[in-house]
Design a protein around this motif. Structure first.
Motif, PDB file in Angstrom:
ATOM      1  N   ILE A 263      -1.869   0.766 -14.133  1.00 40.11           N
ATOM      2  CA  ILE A 263      -0.887  -0.306 -14.137  1.00 40.11           C
ATOM      3  C   ILE A 263      -1.134  -1.119 -15.403  1.00 40.11           C
ATOM      4  O   ILE A 263      -2.214  -1.683 -15.590  1.00 40.11           O
ATOM      5  CB  ILE A 263      -1.027  -1.217 -12.894  1.00 40.11           C
ATOM      6  CG1 ILE A 263      -1.050  -0.393 -11.603  1.00 40.11           C
ATOM      7  CG2 ILE A 263       0.065  -2.279 -12.883  1.00 40.11           C
ATOM      8  CD1 ILE A 263       0.213   0.362 -11.298  1.00 40.11           C
TER       9      ILE A 263
ATOM     10  N   THR B 237      -0.221  -4.280 -17.726  1.00 32.14           N
ATOM     11  CA  THR B 237       0.385  -5.612 -17.706  1.00 32.14           C
ATOM     12  C   THR B 237       0.278  -6.216 -19.097  1.00 32.14           C
ATOM     13  O   THR B 237      -0.286  -5.613 -20.007  1.00 32.14           O
ATOM     14  CB  THR B 237      -0.322  -6.535 -16.683  1.00 32.14           C
ATOM     15  OG1 THR B 237      -1.639  -6.806 -17.143  1.00 32.14           O
ATOM     16  CG2 THR B 237      -0.381  -5.911 -15.316  1.00 32.14           C
TER      17      THR B 237
ATOM     18  N   GLU C 231      -5.084  -3.659 -18.250  1.00 31.40           N
ATOM     19  CA  GLU C 231      -4.734  -2.412 -17.576  1.00 31.40           C
ATOM     20  C   GLU C 231      -5.718  -2.218 -16.435  1.00 31.40           C
ATOM     21  O   GLU C 231      -6.908  -2.482 -16.592  1.00 31.40           O
ATOM     22  CB  GLU C 231      -4.856  -1.223 -18.531  1.00 31.40           C
ATOM     23  CG  GLU C 231      -3.945  -1.298 -19.727  1.00 31.40           C
ATOM     24  CD  GLU C 231      -4.172  -0.145 -20.699  1.00 31.40           C
ATOM     25  OE1 GLU C 231      -5.124   0.638 -20.500  1.00 31.40           O
ATOM     26  OE2 GLU C 231      -3.406  -0.042 -21.653  1.00 31.40           O
TER      27      GLU C 231
ATOM     28  N   ALA D   1       6.508   2.533  -9.320  1.00 34.56           N
ATOM     29  CA  ALA D   1       7.225   1.515 -10.094  1.00 34.56           C
ATOM     30  C   ALA D   1       8.479   1.056  -9.354  1.00 34.56           C
ATOM     31  O   ALA D   1       8.769  -0.150  -9.294  1.00 34.56           O
ATOM     32  CB  ALA D   1       7.589   2.067 -11.469  1.00 34.56           C
TER      33      ALA D   1
ATOM     34  N   LEU E 266       7.525  -1.095  -6.348  1.00 35.36           N
ATOM     35  CA  LEU E 266       7.067  -2.400  -6.825  1.00 35.36           C
ATOM     36  C   LEU E 266       8.247  -3.276  -7.224  1.00 35.36           C
ATOM     37  O   LEU E 266       8.315  -4.456  -6.876  1.00 35.36           O
ATOM     38  CB  LEU E 266       6.102  -2.217  -8.004  1.00 35.36           C
ATOM     39  CG  LEU E 266       5.426  -3.459  -8.555  1.00 35.36           C
ATOM     40  CD1 LEU E 266       4.636  -4.188  -7.481  1.00 35.36           C
ATOM     41  CD2 LEU E 266       4.504  -3.069  -9.704  1.00 35.36           C
TER      42      LEU E 266
ATOM     43  N   ASP F 207       6.143  -6.840  -4.596  1.00 30.61           N
ATOM     44  CA  ASP F 207       4.680  -6.780  -4.605  1.00 30.61           C
ATOM     45  C   ASP F 207       4.202  -5.577  -3.794  1.00 30.61           C
ATOM     46  O   ASP F 207       4.915  -5.075  -2.951  1.00 30.61           O
ATOM     47  CB  ASP F 207       4.056  -8.065  -4.076  1.00 30.61           C
ATOM     48  CG  ASP F 207       4.444  -8.366  -2.635  1.00 30.61           C
ATOM     49  OD1 ASP F 207       4.535  -7.425  -1.826  1.00 30.61           O
ATOM     50  OD2 ASP F 207       4.642  -9.542  -2.309  1.00 30.61           O
TER      51      ASP F 207
ATOM     52  N   GLN G  94      -7.887  -0.949  -6.069  1.00 34.94           N
ATOM     53  CA  GLN G  94      -8.263  -0.827  -7.469  1.00 34.94           C
ATOM     54  C   GLN G  94      -9.450   0.122  -7.562  1.00 34.94           C
ATOM     55  O   GLN G  94     -10.352   0.092  -6.723  1.00 34.94           O
ATOM     56  CB  GLN G  94      -8.647  -2.183  -8.056  1.00 34.94           C
ATOM     57  CG  GLN G  94      -9.019  -2.119  -9.519  1.00 34.94           C
ATOM     58  CD  GLN G  94      -9.308  -3.493 -10.102  1.00 34.94           C
ATOM     59  OE1 GLN G  94      -9.261  -4.495  -9.415  1.00 34.94           O
ATOM     60  NE2 GLN G  94      -9.608  -3.518 -11.374  1.00 34.94           N
TER      61      GLN G  94
ATOM     62  N   LEU H  58      -0.353  -6.343  -6.302  1.00 37.51           N
ATOM     63  CA  LEU H  58       0.372  -6.222  -7.570  1.00 37.51           C
ATOM     64  C   LEU H  58       1.677  -6.984  -7.453  1.00 37.51           C
ATOM     65  O   LEU H  58       2.374  -6.886  -6.446  1.00 37.51           O
ATOM     66  CB  LEU H  58       0.695  -4.751  -7.868  1.00 37.51           C
ATOM     67  CG  LEU H  58      -0.455  -3.793  -8.083  1.00 37.51           C
ATOM     68  CD1 LEU H  58       0.078  -2.373  -8.262  1.00 37.51           C
ATOM     69  CD2 LEU H  58      -1.263  -4.200  -9.288  1.00 37.51           C
TER      70      LEU H  58
ATOM     71  N   SER I 212       3.715  -6.716 -13.892  1.00 41.19           N
ATOM     72  CA  SER I 212       3.507  -5.311 -14.240  1.00 41.19           C
ATOM     73  C   SER I 212       4.607  -4.836 -15.189  1.00 41.19           C
ATOM     74  O   SER I 212       5.783  -5.006 -14.920  1.00 41.19           O
ATOM     75  CB  SER I 212       3.527  -4.440 -12.985  1.00 41.19           C
ATOM     76  OG  SER I 212       2.512  -4.842 -12.119  1.00 41.19           O
TER      77      SER I 212
ATOM     78  N   ARG J 252       4.315  -1.502 -16.726  1.00 44.53           N
ATOM     79  CA  ARG J 252       4.443  -0.051 -16.716  1.00 44.53           C
ATOM     80  C   ARG J 252       3.465   0.544 -15.707  1.00 44.53           C
ATOM     81  O   ARG J 252       2.366   0.050 -15.518  1.00 44.53           O
ATOM     82  CB  ARG J 252       4.127   0.465 -18.127  1.00 44.53           C
ATOM     83  CG  ARG J 252       4.402   1.903 -18.329  1.00 44.53           C
ATOM     84  CD  ARG J 252       4.292   2.320 -19.801  1.00 44.53           C
ATOM     85  NE  ARG J 252       2.929   2.273 -20.301  1.00 44.53           N
ATOM     86  CZ  ARG J 252       2.552   1.558 -21.366  1.00 44.53           C
ATOM     87  NH1 ARG J 252       3.412   0.838 -22.039  1.00 44.53           N
ATOM     88  NH2 ARG J 252       1.300   1.567 -21.764  1.00 44.53           N
ATOM     89  N   VAL J 253       3.883   1.634 -15.073  1.00 43.26           N
ATOM     90  CA  VAL J 253       3.025   2.411 -14.176  1.00 43.26           C
ATOM     91  C   VAL J 253       2.985   3.822 -14.729  1.00 43.26           C
ATOM     92  O   VAL J 253       4.025   4.430 -14.967  1.00 43.26           O
ATOM     93  CB  VAL J 253       3.590   2.434 -12.733  1.00 43.26           C
ATOM     94  CG1 VAL J 253       2.712   3.290 -11.836  1.00 43.26           C
ATOM     95  CG2 VAL J 253       3.743   1.031 -12.179  1.00 43.26           C
TER      96      VAL J 253
END
Length: 118
Positions: free
Chosen positions: A35, A37, A41, A63, A66, A71, A76, A97, A102, A104-105
């Motif tokens: 993920i 941000t 990352e 993505a 999300l 959320d 993690q 999340l 965010s 990109r995934v």
């Protein structure tokens, strides 16, 4: 000195143990995603069942979920040493999340063994 029969039995037990561990690893296969941000990352892991609940099995499903939900709660993952000293990708914290943070995934690959989350 081990007899031939004992050697065959030992080999059979070892083979059975390896095949069971392989089957267990397939059943608990984790999919890792990075993920990205604005600030950093992180790597998160989702099981096949969790991905199906999100409506897919790839980064675009994560993505999309999300973006739709706003959320997600995920595990993690970070690299740590396992009990035998090998490096492993292990779950370290359950995190939330937020879609707004965010950017990109992406799928994430690792050379280390991936430990499934609880």
């Amino acid at each position: 000195m081990l007899s031939r029969c004992d050697l065959i039995k030992s080999a059979a037990v070892a083979l059975l143990t390896l095949s069971i561990q392989g089957a267990w690893a397939q059943e608990t296969r984790m999919n890792l995603f990075k993920i990205v941000t604005v600030k950093d990352e992180i790597v998160v892991g989702l099981s096949a069942e969790e991905l199906q609940a999100l409506g897919g099995n790839d980064a675009s499903a994560v993505a999309h979920a999300l973006a739709q939900k706003g959320d997600l709660t995920v595990w993690q993952y970070n690299v740590h040493r396992g009990p035998n000293g090998e490096l492993q990708q292990t779950p370290t914290a359950r995190i939330g999340l937020l879609a707004s943070a965010s950017l990109r995934v992406e799928p994430y690959t690792t050379p280390y063994q991936i430990v499934p989350h609880p």
